[in-house]
Design a protein around this motif. Structure first.
Motif, PDB file in Angstrom:
ATOM      1  N   CYS A 147       2.827  -0.504  67.439  1.00 21.04           N
ATOM      2  CA  CYS A 147       2.802  -1.646  66.536  1.00 21.04           C
ATOM      3  C   CYS A 147       2.611  -1.162  65.109  1.00 21.04           C
ATOM      4  O   CYS A 147       2.120  -0.055  64.868  1.00 21.04           O
ATOM      5  CB  CYS A 147       1.692  -2.622  66.919  1.00 21.04           C
ATOM      6  SG  CYS A 147       0.026  -1.979  66.699  1.00 21.04           S
ATOM      7  N   GLY A 148       3.058  -1.972  64.169  1.00 24.56           N
ATOM      8  CA  GLY A 148       2.898  -1.647  62.766  1.00 24.56           C
ATOM      9  C   GLY A 148       4.223  -1.472  62.055  1.00 24.56           C
ATOM     10  O   GLY A 148       5.224  -2.125  62.376  1.00 24.56           O
ATOM     11  N   PHE A 149       4.223  -0.555  61.101  1.00 26.73           N
ATOM     12  CA  PHE A 149       5.361  -0.394  60.207  1.00 26.73           C
ATOM     13  C   PHE A 149       6.639  -0.007  60.941  1.00 26.73           C
ATOM     14  O   PHE A 149       7.720  -0.529  60.654  1.00 26.73           O
ATOM     15  CB  PHE A 149       5.019   0.663  59.151  1.00 26.73           C
ATOM     16  CG  PHE A 149       6.078   0.848  58.097  1.00 26.73           C
ATOM     17  CD1 PHE A 149       6.534  -0.222  57.355  1.00 26.73           C
ATOM     18  CD2 PHE A 149       6.610   2.109  57.848  1.00 26.73           C
ATOM     19  CE1 PHE A 149       7.510  -0.056  56.376  1.00 26.73           C
ATOM     20  CE2 PHE A 149       7.580   2.287  56.875  1.00 26.73           C
ATOM     21  CZ  PHE A 149       8.037   1.201  56.142  1.00 26.73           C
ATOM     22  N   ASP A 150       6.546   0.910  61.908  1.00 26.64           N
ATOM     23  CA  ASP A 150       7.749   1.330  62.626  1.00 26.64           C
ATOM     24  C   ASP A 150       8.341   0.189  63.445  1.00 26.64           C
ATOM     25  O   ASP A 150       9.562   0.014  63.514  1.00 26.64           O
ATOM     26  CB  ASP A 150       7.480   2.547  63.501  1.00 26.64           C
ATOM     27  CG  ASP A 150       6.319   2.347  64.464  1.00 26.64           C
ATOM     28  OD1 ASP A 150       5.574   1.360  64.308  1.00 26.64           O
ATOM     29  OD2 ASP A 150       6.153   3.194  65.365  1.00 26.64           O
ATOM     30  N   ALA A 151       7.475  -0.619  64.071  1.00 30.41           N
ATOM     31  CA  ALA A 151       7.963  -1.777  64.819  1.00 30.41           C
ATOM     32  C   ALA A 151       8.594  -2.803  63.879  1.00 30.41           C
ATOM     33  O   ALA A 151       9.589  -3.448  64.223  1.00 30.41           O
ATOM     34  CB  ALA A 151       6.816  -2.416  65.604  1.00 30.41           C
ATOM     35  N   HIS A 152       8.026  -2.933  62.700  1.00 25.53           N
ATOM     36  CA  HIS A 152       8.583  -3.836  61.693  1.00 25.53           C
ATOM     37  C   HIS A 152       9.979  -3.372  61.264  1.00 25.53           C
ATOM     38  O   HIS A 152      10.908  -4.182  61.148  1.00 25.53           O
ATOM     39  CB  HIS A 152       7.653  -3.895  60.489  1.00 25.53           C
ATOM     40  CG  HIS A 152       8.186  -4.683  59.335  1.00 25.53           C
ATOM     41  ND1 HIS A 152       8.318  -6.055  59.361  1.00 25.53           N
ATOM     42  CD2 HIS A 152       8.638  -4.286  58.109  1.00 25.53           C
ATOM     43  CE1 HIS A 152       8.823  -6.470  58.217  1.00 25.53           C
ATOM     44  NE2 HIS A 152       9.026  -5.424  57.438  1.00 25.53           N
ATOM     45  N   ILE A 153      10.148  -2.067  61.068  1.00 30.78           N
ATOM     46  CA  ILE A 153      11.446  -1.514  60.701  1.00 30.78           C
ATOM     47  C   ILE A 153      12.462  -1.740  61.817  1.00 30.78           C
ATOM     48  O   ILE A 153      13.604  -2.137  61.585  1.00 30.78           O
ATOM     49  CB  ILE A 153      11.328  -0.013  60.379  1.00 30.78           C
ATOM     50  CG1 ILE A 153      10.460   0.207  59.140  1.00 30.78           C
ATOM     51  CG2 ILE A 153      12.711   0.605  60.163  1.00 30.78           C
ATOM     52  CD1 ILE A 153      10.949  -0.457  57.902  1.00 30.78           C
ATOM     53  N   LEU A 180      13.721   1.332  56.010  1.00 35.08           N
ATOM     54  CA  LEU A 180      12.491   2.093  55.802  1.00 35.08           C
ATOM     55  C   LEU A 180      12.128   2.118  54.325  1.00 35.08           C
ATOM     56  O   LEU A 180      10.979   1.839  53.954  1.00 35.08           O
ATOM     57  CB  LEU A 180      12.670   3.527  56.325  1.00 35.08           C
ATOM     58  CG  LEU A 180      11.605   4.547  55.895  1.00 35.08           C
ATOM     59  CD1 LEU A 180      10.239   4.168  56.443  1.00 35.08           C
ATOM     60  CD2 LEU A 180      11.998   5.946  56.351  1.00 35.08           C
ATOM     61  N   VAL A 181      13.093   2.447  53.490  1.00 36.59           N
ATOM     62  CA  VAL A 181      12.836   2.537  52.051  1.00 36.59           C
ATOM     63  C   VAL A 181      12.553   1.149  51.468  1.00 36.59           C
ATOM     64  O   VAL A 181      11.613   0.966  50.679  1.00 36.59           O
ATOM     65  CB  VAL A 181      14.032   3.192  51.330  1.00 36.59           C
ATOM     66  CG1 VAL A 181      13.813   3.177  49.820  1.00 36.59           C
ATOM     67  CG2 VAL A 181      14.216   4.625  51.825  1.00 36.59           C
ATOM     68  N   LEU A 250       6.120  11.665  55.318  1.00 33.23           N
ATOM     69  CA  LEU A 250       5.803  11.659  56.750  1.00 33.23           C
ATOM     70  C   LEU A 250       7.057  11.468  57.588  1.00 33.23           C
ATOM     71  O   LEU A 250       7.264  12.171  58.579  1.00 33.23           O
ATOM     72  CB  LEU A 250       4.794  10.544  57.041  1.00 33.23           C
ATOM     73  CG  LEU A 250       4.325  10.445  58.499  1.00 33.23           C
ATOM     74  CD1 LEU A 250       2.851  10.075  58.560  1.00 33.23           C
ATOM     75  CD2 LEU A 250       5.127   9.379  59.280  1.00 33.23           C
ATOM     76  N   PHE A 251       7.908  10.524  57.185  1.00 35.51           N
ATOM     77  CA  PHE A 251       9.103  10.253  57.978  1.00 35.51           C
ATOM     78  C   PHE A 251      10.163  11.349  57.839  1.00 35.51           C
ATOM     79  O   PHE A 251      11.144  11.359  58.585  1.00 35.51           O
ATOM     80  CB  PHE A 251       9.677   8.884  57.624  1.00 35.51           C
ATOM     81  CG  PHE A 251       9.008   7.763  58.370  1.00 35.51           C
ATOM     82  CD1 PHE A 251       9.378   7.465  59.666  1.00 35.51           C
ATOM     83  CD2 PHE A 251       8.000   7.022  57.790  1.00 35.51           C
ATOM     84  CE1 PHE A 251       8.762   6.439  60.366  1.00 35.51           C
ATOM     85  CE2 PHE A 251       7.370   5.998  58.474  1.00 35.51           C
ATOM     86  CZ  PHE A 251       7.755   5.709  59.774  1.00 35.51           C
ATOM     87  N   GLY A 258       5.968  17.951  61.955  1.00 36.39           N
ATOM     88  CA  GLY A 258       5.037  18.429  60.945  1.00 36.39           C
ATOM     89  C   GLY A 258       4.022  17.401  60.497  1.00 36.39           C
ATOM     90  O   GLY A 258       2.983  17.756  59.926  1.00 36.39           O
ATOM     91  N   HIS A 259       4.273  16.131  60.778  1.00 36.76           N
ATOM     92  CA  HIS A 259       3.374  15.065  60.344  1.00 36.76           C
ATOM     93  C   HIS A 259       1.990  15.156  60.983  1.00 36.76           C
ATOM     94  O   HIS A 259       1.010  14.668  60.424  1.00 36.76           O
ATOM     95  CB  HIS A 259       3.989  13.706  60.658  1.00 36.76           C
ATOM     96  CG  HIS A 259       4.137  13.463  62.128  1.00 36.76           C
ATOM     97  ND1 HIS A 259       5.021  14.167  62.915  1.00 36.76           N
ATOM     98  CD2 HIS A 259       3.488  12.612  62.982  1.00 36.76           C
ATOM     99  CE1 HIS A 259       4.921  13.764  64.163  1.00 36.76           C
ATOM    100  NE2 HIS A 259       4.000  12.829  64.233  1.00 36.76           N
TER     101      HIS A 259
END
Length: 312
Positions: A147-153, A180-181, A250-251, A258-259
């Motif tokens: 959940c969060g930003f990745d799910a939103h994207i 994403l941007v 990070l992405f 590497g993150h």
């Protein structure tokens, strides 16, 4: 083994159709009996797979011809049946299931491995992820849930008309980059409470929390680089408070893992995970919309049978 194919003609804006037309003559020349089903709407792959699993008692192979969304439907329909093995002919945008479960990434090679497994009757046991959310009370995932930003994207990109247009030119993954941007400057991180095997953790203004069954998500990103699909564990990756510019870094680094060396990134392992966001942020399961808010995930070791796997 009984052999079935479930073909999603919408995968990668119709690429799965051309792939199937190339593979069908090769399949027919092998002289192996099979049945093929075409889906016409979202969710039908799950219904077909479940019906096949319920009506068959002999060893059965169900191969998804499509991307991670098609695999997600097939596994949710039949992945829990002990006599059913899941295969995949990759024809989608991301194909993370193929990466994480060591399947062939080229359709013809995937078909050859699949047929070899059918002839020999050999498949391999992998872990199966299960989850419960407000929208999906009893769901299954094979790649990841979070959940969060990745799910939103993922939600925003999947609903975009541009994804289909770019898929015509093999550029569907750029849809996610664009959003994403764009959404980076709109999305508001939320506080998260996370419980892993009874141990509680709290995060202020967290960007995302992802629970992984294997390393890959988002079309090849190594979000959980150390996880294996047969290690009996879920790997939890949490991205805490971080400047927006650093999210872009990070992405980029996540493609090689590497993150995990960033101080804002925390990693946990366990069998049972509960995520409670302070606000109803989106949830994804294998990149598919799975509601909003709280989600509970757990692992069922060795429950998923997969065929066509490259042995180590």
């Amino acid at each position: 083994m009984n052999l079935y194919f479930i073909i999603n003609p919408s995968a990668k804006n119709g690429r799965s159709v051309s792939i199937w037309k190339q593979l069908q003559p090769l399949l027919d020349r092998e002289g192996i009996a099979y049945k093929a089903y075409w889906t016409s709407r979202k969710g039908e792959g799950k219904e077909i797979a479940r019906r096949i699993g319920e009506e068959s008692v002999e060893p059965t192979v169900i191969a998804a011809v499509g991307g991670d969304g098609t695999v997600h439907e097939v596994v949710n329909g039949a992945g829990s049946f002990p006599h059913v093995a899941i295969g995949c002919i990759p024809a989608g945008t991301g194909n993370d299931f193929v990466r994480g479960f060591r399947l062939a990434r080229k359709p013809k090679q995937a078909l050859r491995r699949l047929l070899s497994g059918v002839r020999s009757g050999k498949d391999l046991a992998f872990d199966l992820g299960r989850f419960a959310s407000s929208a999906v009370p009893d769901g299954v995932f094979v790649n990841s849930i979070g959940c969060g930003f990745d799910a939103h994207i993922a939600r925003t990109a999947n609903r975009s008309k541009w994804k289909g247009r770019l898929n015509r030119f093999g550029l569907g993954s750029f849809t996610y980059v664009f959003y994403l941007v764009r959404e980076l400057f709109r999305y508001q991180p939320v506080d998260l409470d996370i419980c892993v095997d009874g141990q509680n953790y709290s995060f202020l203004k967290a960007w995302l929390a992802t629970v992984s069954n294997h390393p890959y998500y988002g079309g090849g990103m190594r979000i959980a680089p150390s996880v294996q699909a047969d290690d009996g564990l879920l790997h939890v990756t949490v991205v805490g408070p971080m400047p927006r510019w650093k999210i872009l870094a990070l992405f980029l680094t996540v493609f090689w893992g590497g993150h995990v060396r960033m101080k804002e990134v925390c990693v946990f392992t366990g069998r049972n995970v509960r995520i409670r966001p302070a606000a109803p942020v989106p949830i994804h399961a294998d990149g598919e919309d799975a509601g909003e808010g709280e989600v509970f995930a757990w692992i069922e070791p060795g429950r998923l049978r997969v065929i066509g796997v490259k042995t180590r």
